[in-house]
Design a protein around this motif. Structure first.
Motif, PDB file in Angstrom:
ATOM      1  N   VAL A   8       0.873  -1.181   0.000  1.00 52.77           N
ATOM      2  CA  VAL A   8       0.000   0.000   0.000  1.00 52.77           C
ATOM      3  C   VAL A   8       0.908   1.227   0.000  1.00 52.77           C
ATOM      4  CG1 VAL A   8      -1.837  -1.188   1.300  1.00 52.77           C
ATOM      5  CG2 VAL A   8      -0.155   0.232   2.515  1.00 52.77           C
ATOM      6  N   GLN A   9       0.334   2.366  -0.338  1.00 47.37           N
ATOM      7  CA  GLN A   9       1.156   3.581  -0.429  1.00 47.37           C
ATOM      8  C   GLN A   9       1.089   4.458   0.825  1.00 47.37           C
ATOM      9  OE1 GLN A   9      -0.572   4.152  -4.506  1.00 47.37           O
ATOM     10  NE2 GLN A   9       1.287   5.385  -4.737  1.00 47.37           N
ATOM     11  N   ALA A  10       0.094   4.193   1.685  1.00 45.35           N
ATOM     12  CA  ALA A  10      -0.007   5.008   2.897  1.00 45.35           C
ATOM     13  C   ALA A  10      -0.861   4.279   3.919  1.00 45.35           C
ATOM     14  CB  ALA A  10      -0.631   6.367   2.578  1.00 45.35           C
ATOM     15  N   CYS A  11      -0.656   4.637   5.183  1.00 45.00           N
ATOM     16  CA  CYS A  11      -1.449   4.068   6.270  1.00 45.00           C
ATOM     17  C   CYS A  11      -2.174   5.201   6.991  1.00 45.00           C
ATOM     18  CB  CYS A  11      -0.513   3.341   7.235  1.00 45.00           C
ATOM     19  SG  CYS A  11      -1.232   2.943   8.835  1.00 45.00           S
ATOM     20  N   VAL A  12      -3.448   4.975   7.328  1.00 46.90           N
ATOM     21  CA  VAL A  12      -4.224   5.957   8.110  1.00 46.90           C
ATOM     22  C   VAL A  12      -4.686   5.275   9.387  1.00 46.90           C
ATOM     23  CG1 VAL A  12      -6.219   7.501   8.136  1.00 46.90           C
ATOM     24  CG2 VAL A  12      -5.092   6.982   5.972  1.00 46.90           C
TER      25      VAL A  12
END
Lengths: 362, 362
Positions: free
Chosen positions: B89-93
């Motif tokens: 994935v490109q980002a984590c929230v």
């Protein structure tokens, strides 16, 4: 003479206060002609409890501390503080340059025995609709634990006198509630305050966070002058932002304007409850005399609140209560050399204005 | 799984975002049953761009960093960050425990070459109705000038990418505008920033004060994590106080309620402009991966904003832009040992929650 508006604000505030408070006598210090003109304008040219004392110079907002201390020896600020020192008046109120006011106060009045550094203590509104007292607001940008400890002692004595609360609660401003949170200075301060709490000297609540200021979690919030100054100014900035949004939206369109007229009771109550003027009048604590600082941008209503605070502090004998507290609670102070009395020179360069430099645009 | 509400907020936010943004694919990490139940409830049980990845543990708000790092190795937070590390994935929230999120991020992702300490950067509203980016918000309670300098570089790269501003302005948070103001750390930081400004590397405005955050004087405001955290939480507290006053007064009496109904356009606009949800989604900057932190108390609307920020950061390639900026602007970093990569242990105990511990009452 100080602040953004000078005698056009300070004189009507003094007239209104003197009329409202028959026990009060006020000496108006500054350029005599300007003051007399304002007195006349406000139908108080011959008021029996308002006297005028001429001072030929004015410390401006841009004057350096050096200028205030060494050059303008006949400034209204200095002449007024001299009256405090000579015990001809019980308190001084000024809307002038904060750094200069603190420096001249330190130089003329000296600090109380046991106090290393004076602090600036202001009031802020909170959810419980009684004030949160917060200090320091900018007199000390670098603090050691013993300084924050002294701020807590002074704040406690002030609030106990002003609010009639024998054991006001003290919160230490931190980034979390847990004991392990914060930097070294804060952790060591907490130890000093906990020790005092266990001895029954102070009512230490523990760490508090930024939001606690406005939730009214404790009566007093203690922090260093850097954090206090930034927090206070950020709050002022946010307050102005909110005001802009409210004003703009209620003026955008006929229906909104009509609604605002119909809900005029709510709008007035909101404006009263959120009006920072009610909380105007910061104390310069730790000096051998009572000195109060009005916000430079205050209107006459706000300035009158600062006079009220000074009047209350004199009436409730805040000065000797603080001196007694410090003397009782810090017996080690007697053994220490009177370093604090060396004068206003040391650390004076650190004193910062408690008001944003852009306040004139507010 | 994180925050005050868990999947009942994060899942509908993800569904709404996926529906609105056809380029987005989301992996929902956590207790599979709970997530699937929420997906079903929001009619997205078979959404082609929403997948579920089971993780058997949850880091709670009260878990220590130690627990998050060493014990709960199958936590949703850790599994999600592992996806970032493995470039799946490109980002984590996350809306979870800030300290734990930062510590696990540091441990798994490591810091960027040249960055000593990651920082937390949030957005705040201002008078100019575009965001002020502020950092650090609590990752570093004690900072040296080089840390604040790195924050400025990272913030500049972030804003330049996110807002499409090639030369965003940087303000250094201080107690006055003049160069002589502030403590030693701030003065030395100003020198570093001025040197970069003269070289054309950074657009350094100079010192700013607390009010400048909300006046929008600069695009970026740099401060240490102690000051940033206290200021942010004080603003939250003041915001809630203002909201209480507005709500109470407009509900007090028939006329006020009527006025509010008539001015409903204004009330809606005010509530939209002052809604902190629009500014939700803080960046954890300086890591080798994109990590965004939602406020724990955010509703689905607010959480969706945090997802939007993460999406934009990936789209605008924020990560490599920050890495490039740091590499270009800090050539000395190559010579320095990779101390920052020693892991999450050091300084991890300092990381603080960016939300008030009392937020659940809000």
């Amino acid at each position: 003479m100080g602040g953004d508006h000078g005698p056009s604000v300070t004189v009507p505030a003094a007239v209104s206060f003197a009329n409202r408070q028959p026990e009060a006598e006020l000496v108006l210090v500054g350029l005599e002609d300007e003051i007399r003109a304002q007195l006349k304008k406000h139908k108080a040219g011959t008021h029996p409890r308002l006297t005028v004392l001429h001072a030929s110079e004015v410390v401006t907002m841009n004057d350096s501390i050096e200028t205030a201390l060494r050059r303008k020896k006949d400034s209204s600020m200095r002449v007024a503080l001299r009256l405090v020192k000579d015990e001809q008046v019980q308190a001084c109120v000024s809307a002038g340059n904060t750094g200069a006011l603190m420096a001249v106060s330190r130089y003329l009045l000296k600090t109380l025995h046991g106090v290393d550094r004076p602090a600036i203590c202001t009031l802020l509104p909170n959810q419980k609709d009684r004030p949160t007292y917060m200090l320091d607001l900018g007199a000390n940008v670098d603090c050691e634990p013993q300084h924050l400890h002294q701020f807590a002692l002074m704040g406690s004595a002030l609030v106990s006198a002003m609010e009639g609360k024998p054991r006001p609660t003290i919160g230490l401003l931190n980034v979390g509630e847990e004991d392990i949170k914060g930097n070294e200075v804060v952790k060591q301060t907490a130890e000093l305050l906990r020790a005092d709490h266990e001895k029954g000297i102070l009512n230490f609540y523990g760490n508090v966070e930024g939001n606690d200021i406005y939730e009214g979690t404790t009566d007093i919030v203690v922090c260093d002058g850097f954090v206090g100054n930034v927090t206070l100014k950020a709050s002022e900035g946010l307050g102005r932002f909110v005001k802009t949004v409210l004003t703009t939206e209620f003026k955008s369109g006929i229906l909104n304007m009509l609604g605002a007229v119909i809900a005029t009771g709510a709008i007035k109550a909101i404006s009263r409850r959120l009006n920072p003027s009610r909380y105007n009048g910061a104390s310069l604590l730790g000096l051998r005399g009572l000195v109060f600082k009005s916000h430079g941008g205050a209107d006459a209503y706000g300035y009158e609140w600062a006079i009220q605070r000074a009047f209350d502090a004199a009436k409730y004998d805040v000065l000797s209560r603080i001196a007694t507290t410090i003397a009782e609670l810090m017996p080690q102070a007697d053994a220490a050399p009177r370093a604090a009395e060396a004068g206003a020179g040391e650390g004076a360069g650190e004193i910062v204005n408690t008001e944003s430099t852009q306040q004139k645009t507010a």
